[in-house]
Design a protein around this motif. Structure first.
Motif, PDB file in Angstrom:
ATOM      1  N   LEU A  92       0.927  -1.211   0.219  1.00 40.67           N
ATOM      2  CA  LEU A  92      -0.067  -0.134   0.059  1.00 40.67           C
ATOM      3  C   LEU A  92       1.024   1.226   0.152  1.00 40.67           C
ATOM      4  O   LEU A  92       1.879   1.029   0.721  1.00 40.67           O
ATOM      5  CB  LEU A  92      -0.934  -0.104   1.297  1.00 40.67           C
ATOM      6  N   TYR A  93       0.537   2.239  -0.712  1.00 36.89           N
ATOM      7  CA  TYR A  93       1.401   3.394  -0.894  1.00 36.89           C
ATOM      8  C   TYR A  93       0.201   4.585  -0.700  1.00 36.89           C
ATOM      9  O   TYR A  93      -0.888   4.534  -0.801  1.00 36.89           O
ATOM     10  CB  TYR A  93       1.898   3.489  -2.274  1.00 36.89           C
ATOM     11  N   VAL A  94       0.884   5.429   0.237  1.00 27.61           N
ATOM     12  CA  VAL A  94       0.454   6.745   0.686  1.00 27.61           C
ATOM     13  C   VAL A  94       1.049   7.935   0.438  1.00 27.61           C
ATOM     14  O   VAL A  94       2.211   7.896   0.719  1.00 27.61           O
ATOM     15  CB  VAL A  94      -0.136   6.615   2.255  1.00 27.61           C
ATOM     16  N   TYR A  95       0.266   9.074   0.113  1.00 26.36           N
ATOM     17  CA  TYR A  95       0.811  10.138  -0.101  1.00 26.36           C
ATOM     18  C   TYR A  95       0.179  11.463   0.417  1.00 26.36           C
ATOM     19  O   TYR A  95      -1.329  11.542   0.630  1.00 26.36           O
ATOM     20  CB  TYR A  95       0.631  10.905  -1.751  1.00 26.36           C
ATOM     21  N   TYR A  96       0.991  12.165   1.367  1.00 25.89           N
ATOM     22  CA  TYR A  96       0.454  13.235   1.897  1.00 25.89           C
ATOM     23  C   TYR A  96       1.157  14.446   1.595  1.00 25.89           C
ATOM     24  O   TYR A  96       2.162  14.589   1.399  1.00 25.89           O
ATOM     25  CB  TYR A  96       0.988  13.179   3.361  1.00 25.89           C
ATOM     26  N   ARG A  97       0.013  15.619   1.573  1.00 33.37           N
ATOM     27  CA  ARG A  97       0.570  17.040   1.484  1.00 33.37           C
ATOM     28  C   ARG A  97       0.205  17.835   2.507  1.00 33.37           C
ATOM     29  O   ARG A  97      -1.137  17.832   2.423  1.00 33.37           O
ATOM     30  CB  ARG A  97       0.484  17.425  -0.159  1.00 33.37           C
ATOM     31  N   VAL A  98       0.793  18.849   3.089  1.00 34.00           N
ATOM     32  CA  VAL A  98       0.372  19.685   3.978  1.00 34.00           C
ATOM     33  C   VAL A  98       0.372  21.044   3.374  1.00 34.00           C
ATOM     34  O   VAL A  98       1.209  21.312   2.374  1.00 34.00           O
ATOM     35  CB  VAL A  98       1.101  19.749   5.387  1.00 34.00           C
ATOM     36  N   VAL A  99       0.358  22.098   4.229  1.00 33.62           N
ATOM     37  CA  VAL A  99       0.112  23.599   3.478  1.00 33.62           C
ATOM     38  C   VAL A  99       1.570  23.920   3.346  1.00 33.62           C
ATOM     39  O   VAL A  99       2.602  23.269   3.738  1.00 33.62           O
ATOM     40  CB  VAL A  99      -0.302  24.534   4.355  1.00 33.62           C
ATOM     41  N   ASP A 100       1.940  24.956   2.459  1.00 34.69           N
ATOM     42  CA  ASP A 100       3.283  25.177   2.069  1.00 34.69           C
ATOM     43  C   ASP A 100       4.187  25.513   2.942  1.00 34.69           C
ATOM     44  O   ASP A 100       5.367  25.134   2.736  1.00 34.69           O
ATOM     45  CB  ASP A 100       2.989  26.400   0.914  1.00 34.69           C
ATOM     46  N   LYS A 264      11.313  20.251  -0.025  1.00 32.06           N
ATOM     47  CA  LYS A 264      10.509  21.455   0.774  1.00 32.06           C
ATOM     48  C   LYS A 264      10.240  20.908   2.369  1.00 32.06           C
ATOM     49  O   LYS A 264       9.961  21.697   3.107  1.00 32.06           O
ATOM     50  CB  LYS A 264       9.502  21.998  -0.122  1.00 32.06           C
ATOM     51  N   GLY A 265       9.639  19.581   2.132  1.00 30.61           N
ATOM     52  CA  GLY A 265       9.145  18.991   3.377  1.00 30.61           C
ATOM     53  C   GLY A 265       7.702  19.033   3.490  1.00 30.61           C
ATOM     54  O   GLY A 265       7.316  18.211   4.673  1.00 30.61           O
ATOM     55  N   ASN A 266       6.946  19.553   2.817  1.00 33.79           N
ATOM     56  CA  ASN A 266       5.478  19.393   2.764  1.00 33.79           C
ATOM     57  C   ASN A 266       4.873  18.358   2.140  1.00 33.79           C
ATOM     58  O   ASN A 266       3.697  18.090   2.225  1.00 33.79           O
ATOM     59  CB  ASN A 266       4.995  20.763   2.518  1.00 33.79           C
ATOM     60  N   GLU A 267       5.413  17.539   1.426  1.00 38.42           N
ATOM     61  CA  GLU A 267       5.045  16.160   0.998  1.00 38.42           C
ATOM     62  C   GLU A 267       5.951  15.113   1.416  1.00 38.42           C
ATOM     63  O   GLU A 267       7.057  15.112   1.509  1.00 38.42           O
ATOM     64  CB  GLU A 267       5.212  16.352  -0.787  1.00 38.42           C
ATOM     65  N   LEU A 268       5.212  14.070   1.582  1.00 39.74           N
ATOM     66  CA  LEU A 268       5.718  12.740   2.047  1.00 39.74           C
ATOM     67  C   LEU A 268       4.983  11.454   1.274  1.00 39.74           C
ATOM     68  O   LEU A 268       3.585  11.481   1.317  1.00 39.74           O
ATOM     69  CB  LEU A 268       5.717  12.517   3.497  1.00 39.74           C
ATOM     70  N   GLU A 269       5.509  10.631   0.945  1.00 33.65           N
ATOM     71  CA  GLU A 269       5.284   9.272   0.482  1.00 33.65           C
ATOM     72  C   GLU A 269       5.480   8.094   1.154  1.00 33.65           C
ATOM     73  O   GLU A 269       7.050   7.969   1.690  1.00 33.65           O
ATOM     74  CB  GLU A 269       5.436   9.181  -0.975  1.00 33.65           C
TER      75      GLU A 269
END
Length: 327
Positions: A92-100, A264-269
């Protein structure tokens, strides 16, 4: 308002995701949005089980009743605005993005825990990246999200894949088996996990097993630091190991879950192999496998240091119904 999302069309298998911090391979994956929180606390979500309640998007983790309304806590590092879910034959793969201006996994660095009486003193912060799954699609097994302080609530979550950052760095990745209401039941679940069996029972959030899973023998240093184990799983999974852990364990422990962040740090997989959920104790088959439909909820959670006001902060997405299609 955001609530549970049911997806009736099967989610196609995706063999193109590589966990390397380059997110171009996610471009064609279905995207889900989560509300953009603000410092005034005027952004809300709702649970379809309790639609009359307006839940602050980012909030504290002190509330633990179904009908509680948690206190708004502003923290851009947990403020999820977009997420995606994918799978291949085995993971299973998950992608997260938070505010800039957020950084997923950001923690403070210090000699001890946060001190409310002296909040300016450096402290060892924590950050959790959480994927929880209702595996058997039975709302009477597993736990309700609110029992762990996560809102909007939903029932039936049996297992978690998680990553912990602690005191400025990655600390461990692990799985949770939520199948107990008492210490004795949890001890029994632990014994089942050692035999490569994943349990399903009605649970309360506070009772769960937490284990790091390896598909090869852990390093001598990891073995030395393991709090309980490591235990080699029975054949045909010999040379696979589990170590029972806890929050703030003496890591790092590099189990089978992997992750990568953007520069940048605001995205993670993250990639969570199905094997982390062991074998279903009732069927002897892999607990998570192709062809199943499951409910998935994602959360980011962190300690007080960077929050306004300074308190634990969490953001939980809508619950997604997801099919692990074989094609």
């Amino acid at each position: 308002m955001f609530s549970i999302i049911h997806i009736l069309k099967p989610d196609p298998i995706n063999r193109n995701i590589v966990v390397d911090g380059d997110f171009d391979d996610w471009l064609d994956v279905r995207s889900y949005t989560d509300p953009v929180d603000n410092i005034d606390g005027t952004v809300y979500q709702e649970s379809p089980w309790f639609p009359s309640l307006k839940i602050p998007d980012c909030h504290d983790t002190d509330s633990q009743k179904q009908t509680d309304i948690p206190k708004h806590i502003y923290n851009p590092n947990v403020n999820i605005v977009e997420f995606k879910i994918a799978h291949d034959n085995s993971s299973l793969y998950v992608y997260y993005r938070v505010v800039d201006d957020g950084v997923i996994g950001k923690t403070s660095i210090g000699p001890g825990l946060f001190n409310e009486s002296d909040p300016s003193k450096p402290s060892a912060g924590r950050f959790y990246i959480i994927t929880t799954v209702n595996i058997d699609m039975n709302d009477t097994t597993g736990y309700w999200l609110h029992e762990g302080g996560y809102y909007p609530t939903a029932p039936g979550f049996d297992g978690n894949f998680e990553i912990e950052f602690y005191n400025g760095t990655f600390n461990q990745n692990y799985c949770l088996d939520h199948a107990a209401n008492t210490t004795n039941e949890n001890n029994y679940t632990r014994e089942e996990n050692i035999q490569n069996r994943f349990s399903f029972r009605r649970a309360y959030y506070d009772y769960y097993t937490e284990y790091v899973y390896w598909r090869e023998k852990p390093t001598p240093d990891e073995t030395k630091r393991c709090l309980d184990g490591p235990y080699e799983l029975p054949a045909p999974y010999d040379n696979h190991y589990v170590c029972f852990s806890q929050d703030r364990a003496p890591g790092p422990f590099n189990g089978i879950i992997t992750y990568a962040r953007s520069a940048k740090g605001n995205e993670l997989e993250m990639r969570a192999p199905f094997q982390g959920f062991l074998l279903n104790k009732d069927t002897g088959l892999p607990t998570l496998q192709l062809g199943m439909t499951v409910n998935i909820s994602l959360s980011l959670e962190t300690t007080e240091e960077y929050s306004i006001p300074q308190d634990w902060a969490s953001d939980t997405t809508a619950t997604i119904q997801y099919t692990l299609s074989s094609r």
